[in-house]
Motif scaffolding. Structure first.
Motif, mmCIF file in Angstrom:
data_model
loop_
_atom_site.group_PDB
_atom_site.id
_atom_site.type_symbol
_atom_site.label_atom_id
_atom_site.label_comp_id
_atom_site.label_asym_id
_atom_site.label_seq_id
_atom_site.Cartn_x
_atom_site.Cartn_y
_atom_site.Cartn_z
ATOM 1 N N CYS A 30 -10.941 0.039 2.521
ATOM 2 C CA CYS A 30 -9.502 -0.109 2.301
ATOM 3 C C CYS A 30 -8.936 1.250 1.933
ATOM 4 N N LEU A 31 -7.814 1.607 2.566
ATOM 5 C CA LEU A 31 -7.188 2.902 2.288
ATOM 6 C C LEU A 31 -6.764 3.011 0.822
ATOM 7 N N GLN A 36 0.816 -1.219 0.000
ATOM 8 C CA GLN A 36 0.000 0.000 0.000
ATOM 9 C C GLN A 36 0.851 1.271 0.000
ATOM 10 N N HIS A 72 -3.454 -8.432 1.078
ATOM 11 C CA HIS A 72 -2.708 -7.407 0.337
ATOM 12 C C HIS A 72 -1.365 -7.946 -0.158
ATOM 13 N N VAL A 112 -8.488 -0.336 6.211
ATOM 14 C CA VAL A 112 -7.304 -1.170 6.401
ATOM 15 C C VAL A 112 -6.491 -1.377 5.134
ATOM 16 N N HIS A 141 -7.317 -9.296 6.020
ATOM 17 C CA HIS A 141 -7.313 -8.248 4.986
ATOM 18 C C HIS A 141 -5.874 -7.878 4.610
HETATM 19 CO CO CO Z 1 -6.614 -2.565 2.503
#
Ligand code: CO
Length: 182
Positions: free
Chosen positions: A109-110, A51, A155, A182, A151
């Motif tokens: 989700c961010l 992320q 990723h 998240v 979660h």
């Molecule tokens: Co996420």
């Protein structure tokens, strides 16, 4: 420490399978510090290295778990218990065991701003990982904390919550809070 930019869809880094962490040095420590700062600033309760555009198997989670119900407490008294959030830093996390029982919950989700979805997750998971020094560690999580770990580990495999969601939608304002980001 510095804030990192959060990658959002359709950034291809979010779909890549991340590489294992093999070097446990000062650079890793400073990367983790940046991840923690970025997660808190978002704000969110979990962040995986992809992320922030780093395809490595590394996650941070910070969440205050609900305390168990106190059976001795009278039904008509309300006691506000303060629960401190706990910080988890896991390299190369792997789910080694999970419950057959599942639960539904609403996730955001961010990396996918503007939508949430209902996702079925294992009620509890056992995780094997390494800490910041490369030392093996194991932990068991249930409920919302278990969901966050599932979660974040997704990723690392390029899997995003809409892939698993029964349905996704644009949330009302009261459906968005730091706990499901998240
Ligand atoms: Co996420």
């Amino acid at each position: 420490m510095s804030l990192r930019q959060i990658a959002t869809l359709p950034d291809p880094v979010l779909r890549r399978k991340a590489r294992p962490v093999t070097v446990f040095d000062k650079n890793l420590q400073s990367l983790v510090n940046d991840m923690i700062e970025t997660m808190r600033d978002a704000p969110g309760v979990g962040l995986a290295a992809p992320q922030i555009s780093l395809s490595e198997r590394l996650i941070v989670v910070e969440y205050a778990d609900e305390p168990p119900e106190d059976p001795n407490q009278a039904a008509d008294t309300e006691v506000v218990k303060e629960v401190k959030p706990k910080l988890y830093i896991l390299a190369n996390p792997e789910i080694v065991k999970s419950s057959e029982e599942t639960e539904l919950g609403v996730e955001g989700c961010l990396s996918i701003p503007g939508i949430v979805g209902e996702v079925e997750r294992h009620s509890w998971v056992q995780i094997k990982a390494q800490n910041l020094h490369g030392k093996p560690t194991r932990l068991k999580a249930q409920g919302w904390l278990a969901r966050i770990f599932q979660h974040e580990i997704d990723h690392l495999n390029g899997v995003l919550f809409p892939d698993r969601a029964t349905h996704v939608w644009k949330p009302q304002t009261d459906e968005v809070n730091a706990e499901n980001e998240v």
